[in-house]
Design an enzyme around this catalytic site. Structure first.
Site, PDB file in Angstrom:
ATOM      1  N   GLU A 257      44.357  33.921  13.755  1.00  0.00           N
ATOM      2  CA  GLU A 257      45.775  33.600  13.913  1.00  0.00           C
ATOM      3  C   GLU A 257      46.572  34.827  14.285  1.00  0.00           C
ATOM      4  O   GLU A 257      46.269  35.936  13.859  1.00  0.00           O
ATOM      5  CB  GLU A 257      46.337  32.924  12.666  1.00  0.00           C
ATOM      6  CG  GLU A 257      45.960  33.553  11.358  1.00  0.00           C
ATOM      7  CD  GLU A 257      46.478  32.727  10.191  1.00  0.00           C
ATOM      8  OE1 GLU A 257      47.418  31.959  10.364  1.00  0.00           O
ATOM      9  OE2 GLU A 257      45.927  32.869   9.091  1.00  0.00           O
ATOM     10  N   ARG A 281      43.097  47.148   9.997  1.00  0.00           N
ATOM     11  CA  ARG A 281      42.593  47.225   8.600  1.00  0.00           C
ATOM     12  C   ARG A 281      41.713  46.012   8.301  1.00  0.00           C
ATOM     13  O   ARG A 281      41.684  45.053   9.074  1.00  0.00           O
ATOM     14  CB  ARG A 281      43.765  47.274   7.607  1.00  0.00           C
ATOM     15  CG  ARG A 281      44.576  45.991   7.605  1.00  0.00           C
ATOM     16  CD  ARG A 281      45.602  45.959   6.491  1.00  0.00           C
ATOM     17  NE  ARG A 281      46.434  44.775   6.621  1.00  0.00           N
ATOM     18  CZ  ARG A 281      46.173  43.600   6.043  1.00  0.00           C
ATOM     19  NH1 ARG A 281      45.113  43.451   5.297  1.00  0.00           N
ATOM     20  NH2 ARG A 281      46.981  42.574   6.218  1.00  0.00           N
TER      21      ARG A 281
HETATM   22  C1  LIG Z   1      48.934  40.459  10.837  1.00  0.00           C
HETATM   23  C2  LIG Z   1      48.392  39.525   9.802  1.00  0.00           C
HETATM   24  C3  LIG Z   1      47.674  40.029   8.713  1.00  0.00           C
HETATM   25  C4  LIG Z   1      47.188  39.180   7.724  1.00  0.00           C
HETATM   26  N1  LIG Z   1      46.481  39.700   6.669  1.00  0.00           N
HETATM   27  C5  LIG Z   1      46.029  38.892   5.692  1.00  0.00           C
HETATM   28  C6  LIG Z   1      45.313  39.419   4.551  1.00  0.00           C
HETATM   29  O1  LIG Z   1      45.021  40.622   4.463  1.00  0.00           O
HETATM   30  N2  LIG Z   1      44.952  38.563   3.565  1.00  0.00           N
HETATM   31  C7  LIG Z   1      45.214  37.210   3.638  1.00  0.00           C
HETATM   32  O2  LIG Z   1      44.888  36.505   2.695  1.00  0.00           O
HETATM   33  N3  LIG Z   1      45.835  36.682   4.712  1.00  0.00           N
HETATM   34  C8  LIG Z   1      46.260  37.485   5.719  1.00  0.00           C
HETATM   35  N4  LIG Z   1      46.915  36.948   6.806  1.00  0.00           N
HETATM   36  C9  LIG Z   1      46.971  35.490   6.955  1.00  0.00           C
HETATM   37  C10 LIG Z   1      48.189  34.889   6.264  1.00  0.00           C
HETATM   38  O3  LIG Z   1      47.801  34.577   4.962  1.00  0.00           O
HETATM   39  C11 LIG Z   1      48.518  33.639   7.105  1.00  0.00           C
HETATM   40  O4  LIG Z   1      49.155  34.034   8.239  1.00  0.00           O
HETATM   41  C12 LIG Z   1      49.339  32.632   6.331  1.00  0.00           C
HETATM   42  O5  LIG Z   1      48.522  32.093   5.346  1.00  0.00           O
HETATM   43  C13 LIG Z   1      49.910  31.531   7.232  1.00  0.00           C
HETATM   44  O6  LIG Z   1      48.917  30.651   7.666  1.00  0.00           O
HETATM   45  P1  LIG Z   1      49.267  29.297   8.457  1.00  0.00           P
HETATM   46  O7  LIG Z   1      49.789  29.742   9.802  1.00  0.00           O
HETATM   47  O8  LIG Z   1      47.970  28.562   8.610  1.00  0.00           O
HETATM   48  O9  LIG Z   1      50.245  28.564   7.643  1.00  0.00           O
HETATM   49  C14 LIG Z   1      47.392  37.780   7.827  1.00  0.00           C
HETATM   50  C15 LIG Z   1      48.095  37.272   8.933  1.00  0.00           C
HETATM   51  C16 LIG Z   1      48.572  38.112   9.923  1.00  0.00           C
HETATM   52  C17 LIG Z   1      49.304  37.523  11.107  1.00  0.00           C
END
Ligand SMILES: Cc1cc2nc3c(=O)[nH]c(=O)nc-3n(C[C@H](O)[C@H](O)[C@H](O)COP(=O)(O)O)c2cc1C
Ligand SMILES: Nc1ncnc2c1ncn2[C@@H]1O[C@H](COP(=O)(O)OP(=O)(O)O)[C@@H](O)[C@H]1O
Length: 308
Positions: A257, A281
């Site tokens: 995503e 990271r």
């Molecule tokens: C730049 C970026 C870094 C992220 N890093 C993490 C992370 O380290 N750990 C994690 O659990 N989710 C991470 N996420 C995912 C988010 O949890 C996720 O975007 C959120 O759950 C929304 O999901 P959805 O679009 O399906 O609703 C990251 C997302 C992005 C865009």
């Protein structure tokens, strides 16, 4: 570039200067071979012909259930080869029966009889025929009889590393994006469609376009956060991309995503292409949503600088 998928309908090539291979990734080593192909064709007023296979031979020959990880799908390969200015791409259907041709039969009854090559150019480690039994020595032995020119291209080296599709796959699977990109000669990319997620992104202040890959065989880089560029609707934007299972939300399935910087449009169902620029990271489980959001702000700031 003309793409030929039917061996029964091939044109007659003028002084065919041919090379054969799977060319997965069309990396810097492949690009060097293609340059040599063009130079040789210019010298004899010939046509450049690349012969490749689909499906990828590993898909047909690998033991069952072993997943293949392609650097490029056939469609992507076609686009990359087109940019190199090649005249003809011939896509040979790779079947079990075809793989069982002896090296001599493959060479004489397929390659030479179909293409009547003026020049054959091959990479230093090219093998062909059943169990990879044929190579340079057999081509040399057949050269006199069939009167083709033969050119062997030595291995290409970047940072003291021999360029190979295998090395690039491994680098991507380890998150070594910069090395992979240098060996490729361009940023690694994926193509997909934007699908619906859990609608949490918007609540966090970071809407993220969830990407379903066009081709499930495409190699997915290591889990983690990346600085990327995103092309959708004919425009290219900076982005911060996450590959992971969203451990903070106890997610299970792997998701790809991307938060697109300075962007606010609904793009469900749209085609999206992502170029990977650098690894930021590893993916983490955060104790709170606030901690995740704070980290994402930092990721986005870093992506902005890297993709600048
Ligand atoms: C730049 C970026 C870094 C992220 N890093 C993490 C992370 O380290 N750990 C994690 O659990 N989710 C991470 N996420 C995912 C988010 O949890 C996720 O975007 C959120 O759950 C929304 O999901 P959805 O679009 O399906 O609703 C990251 C997302 C992005 C865009
Ligand atoms: N800056 C942006 N980056 C990514 N997607 C965006 C952005 N702005 C709007 N969108 C839209 O919002 C959707 C993501 O919102 P989100 O709440 O994360 O929902 P979902 O869980 O369905 O991905 C994207 O699929 C896209 O259509």
């Amino acid at each position: 570039m003309q793409v030929h998928r039917d061996l029964q309908q091939l044109p007659v090539f003028r002084n065919a200067v041919i090379t054969i291979g799977t060319f997965d990734g069309v990396h810097t080593g492949h690009q060097y071979i293609l340059q040599q192909l063009q130079e040789a064709a210019a010298a004899c007023n010939g046509e450049t012909v690349i012969i490749t296979f689909d499906p990828h031979p590993r898909e047909v020959l690998a033991p069952h259930n072993q997943p293949v990880h392609l650097l490029t799908t056939l469609e992507e390969k076609i686009l990359l080869l087109e940019k190199q200015g090649i005249h003809h791409l011939v896509v040979v259907p790779f079947t079990k029966a075809f793989s069982e041709l002896s090296a001599k039969a493959y060479l004489e009854d397929f390659l030479i009889s179909t293409f009547k090559p003026h020049t054959i150019i091959i990479g230093y480690d090219h093998r062909f025929g059943h169990n990879r039994e044929g190579g340079l020595e057999l081509l040399e032995a057949e050269q006199q009889k069939f009167g083709f020119r033969l050119l062997e291209i030595p291995q290409q080296v970047v940072h003291n590393l021999t360029v190979s599709s295998t090395k690039i796959r491994k680098s991507l699977q380890e998150g070594a994006i910069q090395l992979a990109n240098e060996l490729l000669g361009y940023p690694y990319f994926i193509n997909g469609t934007v699908v619906h997620g859990d609608k949490m992104g918007r609540q966090l202040g970071f809407p993220t376009a969830n990407i379903a890959l066009n081709d499930a065989r495409k190699l997915i880089p290591a889990e983690g956060v990346y600085a990327v560029t995103v092309t959708t609707g004919g425009h290219t934007h900076k982005g911060a991309l996450n590959i992971g299972t969203r451990p903070t939300f106890n997610g299970r399935e792997l998701r790809i995503e991307v938060f697109i910087l300075d962007f606010d449009e609904e793009i469900y169902g749209e085609h999206i292409r992502v170029n990977f620029l650098d690894y930021i990271r590893s993916d983490k489980k955060f104790d709170s949503v606030e901690a995740l959001v704070l980290q994402m702000k930092d990721d986005v700031a870093r992506a902005r600088v890297i993709a600048g």
